[in-house]
Design an enzyme around this catalytic site. Structure first.
Site, PDB file in Angstrom:
ATOM      1  N   ARG A 240       5.685 128.167 -13.349  1.00 62.08           N
ATOM      2  CA  ARG A 240       7.038 128.604 -13.622  1.00 62.08           C
ATOM      3  C   ARG A 240       7.845 127.419 -14.150  1.00 62.08           C
ATOM      4  O   ARG A 240       7.727 126.303 -13.642  1.00 62.08           O
ATOM      5  CB  ARG A 240       7.695 129.183 -12.356  1.00 62.08           C
ATOM      6  CG  ARG A 240       7.291 130.625 -12.066  1.00 62.08           C
ATOM      7  CD  ARG A 240       7.851 131.557 -13.107  1.00 62.08           C
ATOM      8  NE  ARG A 240       7.507 132.958 -12.924  1.00 62.08           N
ATOM      9  CZ  ARG A 240       6.457 133.566 -13.470  1.00 62.08           C
ATOM     10  NH1 ARG A 240       5.616 132.871 -14.220  1.00 62.08           N
ATOM     11  NH2 ARG A 240       6.236 134.843 -13.283  1.00 62.08           N
ATOM     12  N   GLU A 269      13.867 130.948 -21.098  1.00 58.53           N
ATOM     13  CA  GLU A 269      12.876 131.485 -22.034  1.00 58.53           C
ATOM     14  C   GLU A 269      13.473 132.577 -22.905  1.00 58.53           C
ATOM     15  O   GLU A 269      14.027 133.545 -22.369  1.00 58.53           O
ATOM     16  CB  GLU A 269      11.659 132.016 -21.258  1.00 58.53           C
ATOM     17  CG  GLU A 269      10.920 130.897 -20.531  1.00 58.53           C
ATOM     18  CD  GLU A 269       9.628 131.361 -19.873  1.00 58.53           C
ATOM     19  OE1 GLU A 269       9.439 132.592 -19.711  1.00 58.53           O
ATOM     20  OE2 GLU A 269       8.804 130.499 -19.526  1.00 58.53           O
ATOM     21  N   HIS A 288       4.877 130.774 -23.134  1.00 61.74           N
ATOM     22  CA  HIS A 288       4.565 131.572 -21.935  1.00 61.74           C
ATOM     23  C   HIS A 288       3.443 132.562 -22.265  1.00 61.74           C
ATOM     24  O   HIS A 288       3.573 133.775 -22.063  1.00 61.74           O
ATOM     25  CB  HIS A 288       5.809 132.308 -21.424  1.00 61.74           C
ATOM     26  CG  HIS A 288       5.699 132.714 -19.982  1.00 61.74           C
ATOM     27  ND1 HIS A 288       6.779 132.793 -19.148  1.00 61.74           N
ATOM     28  CD2 HIS A 288       4.614 133.068 -19.226  1.00 61.74           C
ATOM     29  CE1 HIS A 288       6.395 133.180 -17.938  1.00 61.74           C
ATOM     30  NE2 HIS A 288       5.075 133.359 -17.974  1.00 61.74           N
TER      31      HIS A 288
END
Length: 322
Positions: A240, A269, A288
């Site tokens: 994370r 993000e 990601h």
């Protein structure tokens, strides 16, 4: 003629999810009405979820203001491993279980963590850029070590951390690990030397993060802890974004206090185009995407649909986090 009973509603919060996925098929085949909600507007999300019996979400946050308006929800399913985007603590006070899908992409994330680590370990991103710019005999930004003289550290030995360790065992690294929730003997049995957080930061040449985001792990690697790492060390984060203070990380890379970093996750993000980490030296970044393979998303939706059905039917849940 009796009026047909209204079908229970299931809300799917997912911008990029096509309706032709296993989640939708399973829920519709079981007789539930599916509403696909394509918005980030919290008021609209709350209204859609108000009379839903189940809510499934991929990237959309489900916060207290949304949960507070839920009148009949039996389960919230976070379609993914991390569940910090759902206010699971508040959901517990409302008697709503929250589940995640912790094992749909263990191999994929482990492989990307290892791929990033090995690419940086061999300076491949730098060498690629150097050759393309017309160079041939480079002066390396940090030394390339032999694997049998390298310490590979892992913080967090949950499912993905253990899979990363298993996949890395093909290399003659010395393996060390830190997980405050595991008995040190379990760490030893898995094939790694248990270390304190301070010692794993000091000793690791490669450090891979596999911890969830919790109040305890927020900025686990802050400016002070990054200073404990070797100036030649490689940090990989596929966990994370907020586990690492990314501003401090960018500063450490710019000042030569850290060798390199492989980053798949960010504090925001997508990250802003001017985020200092994107222009820092010796950084390998990905959007990601560690979870992704041609099979993983199908597994995710299949397992998510099955968990939602268990919650709707008041059956024991496979992965309740609250």
């Amino acid at each position: 003629m009796e009026r047909e009973l209204e079908r229970e509603k299931v809300v799917l919060l997912e911008h990029d999810c096509p309706l032709d996925v296993p989640t939708c098929h399973a829920l519709e085949a079981a007789g539930y009405g599916l509403q696909h909600v394509l918005t980030d507007n919290e008021a609209e999300i709350a209204e859609a979820c108000r009379d839903a019996s189940a809510v499934l979400t991929f990237m959309t946050s489900v916060r207290e203001t949304v949960i507070a308006r839920m009148e009949r929800c039996k389960i919230i399913v976070r379609l993914g491993v991390g569940y910090d985007s759902v206010d699971f603590a508040f959901a517990r006070t409302r008697g709503i279980p929250v589940s995640n899908i912790p094992d749909y992409c263990m191999g994929e994330v482990a492989d990307e963590a290892l791929a990033m680590a090995l690419s940086l370990f061999r300076c491949l991103p730098f060498l690629d850029r150097f050759l393309r710019s017309g160079g041939w005999k480079p002066e390396l930004p940090y030394p390339i070590r032999s694997a049998n003289e390298t310490t590979f550290g892992i913080i967090g030995l949950g499912r993905i951390g253990r899979t990363t360790l298993a996949h890395a065992k093909g290399f003659p690294f010395r393996f060390v690990a830190h997980d405050p929730y595991l008995d040190p003997q379990i760490v030893t049995d898995l094939g790694a030397e248990p270390l304190s957080l301070e010692e794993i930061l000091k000793q690791s040449d490669i450090l891979s993060l596999h911890t969830p985001l919790t109040p305890e792990t927020y900025h686990l690697l802050n400016a002070d802890r990054l200073r404990l790492m070797k100036p030649t060390a490689i940090l990989v984060n596929t966990a994370r974004g907020k586990v690492v203070d990314t501003i401090a990380l960018a500063e450490a890379l710019r000042e030569g206090r850290l060798g390199a970093a492989g980053i798949d996750v960010f504090e925001e993000e997508p990250p802003p185009a001017d985020h200092p980490l994107l222009s820092a030296p010796n950084v390998l970044v990905a959007p990601h995407w560690a979870w992704h393979s041609s099979d993983s998303k199908e597994r995710l939706h299949k397992m998510g649909g099955e968990e939602a059905l268990r919650g709707l039917r008041n059956e024991p849940l496979r992965s309740c986090v609250n």
